[in-house]
Design a protein around this motif. Structure first.
Motif, mmCIF file in Angstrom:
data_model
loop_
_atom_site.group_PDB
_atom_site.id
_atom_site.type_symbol
_atom_site.label_atom_id
_atom_site.label_comp_id
_atom_site.label_asym_id
_atom_site.label_seq_id
_atom_site.Cartn_x
_atom_site.Cartn_y
_atom_site.Cartn_z
ATOM 1 N N ILE A 5 47.051 -18.685 -21.523
ATOM 2 C CA ILE A 5 48.098 -18.212 -21.449
ATOM 3 C C ILE A 5 48.564 -17.885 -22.694
ATOM 4 N N HIS A 6 47.416 -17.839 -23.908
ATOM 5 C CA HIS A 6 47.568 -17.399 -25.197
ATOM 6 C C HIS A 6 46.964 -16.125 -25.299
ATOM 7 N N PRO A 7 47.202 -15.062 -24.793
ATOM 8 C CA PRO A 7 46.254 -13.750 -24.860
ATOM 9 C C PRO A 7 46.108 -13.132 -26.060
ATOM 10 N N ASN A 38 47.577 -17.862 -30.608
ATOM 11 C CA ASN A 38 48.648 -19.035 -30.251
ATOM 12 C C ASN A 38 50.168 -18.487 -30.867
ATOM 13 N N PRO A 39 50.915 -18.502 -30.005
ATOM 14 C CA PRO A 39 52.258 -18.203 -30.341
ATOM 15 C C PRO A 39 53.366 -19.352 -30.645
ATOM 16 N N HIS A 40 52.560 -20.379 -31.156
ATOM 17 C CA HIS A 40 53.694 -21.710 -31.405
ATOM 18 C C HIS A 40 53.753 -21.877 -32.718
ATOM 19 N N TYR A 41 54.094 -20.522 -33.578
ATOM 20 C CA TYR A 41 54.343 -20.435 -35.097
ATOM 21 C C TYR A 41 55.533 -21.311 -35.442
ATOM 22 N N TYR A 51 48.708 -32.248 -25.911
ATOM 23 C CA TYR A 51 48.470 -31.928 -24.760
ATOM 24 C C TYR A 51 48.012 -30.493 -24.385
ATOM 25 N N HIS A 52 48.881 -29.725 -25.109
ATOM 26 C CA HIS A 52 48.848 -28.312 -25.251
ATOM 27 C C HIS A 52 48.382 -27.635 -26.371
ATOM 28 N N PRO A 53 47.812 -26.526 -26.695
ATOM 29 C CA PRO A 53 47.323 -26.183 -27.995
ATOM 30 C C PRO A 53 48.739 -25.626 -28.871
HETATM 31 ZN ZN ZN Z 1 51.562 -22.174 -25.665
#
Ligand code: ZN
Length: 324
Positions: free
Chosen positions: A132-134, A137-140, A202-204
């Motif tokens: 789900i990070h196509p 990685n969106p967690h910037y 847990y999640h990337p």
């Molecule tokens: Zn994510």
């Protein structure tokens, strides 16, 4: 007298209307509290900001409410993380909102990832496996230096829509970036003991935070972003964690506690619980206090003693599927 009237009329024509009441403010809807906070700093009195997620949710699974579509219907701009982080709710809400000003590719669609170079951009194979990070990685938002880029994107987006307030947005952006810069200097000093610390999350979503402060993100409990673990994956992960002497297991607050605890106990790692966005805890009300909280909490875990001995009796027998 006539001159004064003419002057006032002329002034009214050439000066931008200055928003005075709530009705005339720029209505901004941010997807997460981090971006709402930045927008308040940059827009100041000119904007009225609302956020969709409150900070306790998984950004990939924010529950949709009809009230969000109404908010977006009335919005002048929408401010989002981008990189498909909001894929689970934003496209559907935008469709329901029927507001051409904020559709993707419209001026009012302010994507805060435009200045970010995404990490972990997956291959086509990963996408096929349900990642789900196509777009990468969106967690910037967990890295304050990347946060500065998001703030700049917000200022640019507001200016694109309201060029008459460009000077105000620029001044406010510079003041906010100065606040962030001062905090970043302090954080880099405080976080020095985190250098070389190995973590599994847990999640990337810890990669930007880890890279900023010299930590090593070695794996995740999820098989890949959004793909639940299997017993085999957990067994492999635990073996690798023991071998590499992983110090920390990070459980983001919206993921189940049991499995993260089990993995930490089985490998001798410390468990640390962190929010992935601001707003979800009493001491993470704004973006700066959120970064403060995450650094302080991680430091506390690292400094509260050496790794515990791995519990030889704890293995994947305690494993349960998330949600089961
Ligand atoms: Zn994510």
């Amino acid at each position: 007298m006539r001159c004064i009237v003419l002057f006032l009329l002329f002034s009214a024509l050439i000066l931008p209307a200055s928003p005075t009441g709530a009705e005339t403010k720029i209505k901004a809807v941010a997807t997460i509290p981090d971006l709402a906070d930045m927008t308040r700093h940059i827009g100041g009195d000119l904007v009225e900001v609302t956020n969709i997620a409150t900070g306790v949710e998984d950004i990939h699974a924010v529950p949709m409410k009809p009230s969000f579509a109404i908010l977006l219907n009335r919005a002048d701009v929408v401010i989002l993380m981008g990189l498909e982080a909001e894929h689970a709710f934003l496209p559907a809400l935008l469709e329901a909102a029927r507001n051409p000003k904020i559709l993707r590719d419209a001026a009012g669609y302010i994507d805060c990832s435009v200045y970010i170079t995404p990490l972990e951009v997956p291959t086509r194979i990963d996408r096929a496996l349900g990642d789900i990070h196509p777009m990468g990685n969106p967690h910037y938002n967990l890295d304050p230096v990347e946060g500065k880029k998001a703030a700049r994107a917000i200022a640019d987006g507001l200016t694109r829509n309201y060029p008459e307030y460009a000077a105000t947005f620029k001044k406010n952006l510079e003041a906010y970036l100065a606040q962030l810069d001062a905090a970043i200097v302090r954080w880099e000093q405080e976080a020095a003991p985190l250098r070389g610390v190995k973590l599994v999350s847990y999640h990337p979503d810890m990669i930007y935070f880890a890279e900023r402060f010299g930590m090593d993100a070695v794996g995740t409990i999820e098989i890949r972003a959004g793909v639940d673990p299997t017993p085999g994956h957990i067994a492999d992960l635990e073996e690798r964690m023991r071998k590499e002497k992983v110090d920390l297991v990070v459980r983001e607050l919206h993921y189940p506690a049991g499995l993260a605890e089990t993995v930490a106990q089985a490998t001798g790692a410390k468990l640390v619980e962190l929010p992935a966005m601001s707003g979800g805890l009493p001491d993470t009300k704004d973006y700066i206090s959120f970064i403060d909280h995450n650094i302080r909490t991680t430091l506390n875990a690292v400094q509260s003693g050496a790794r515990a001995a791995a519990d030889p009796n704890s293995d994947q027998s305690g494993y349960q599927r998330p949600g089961s």
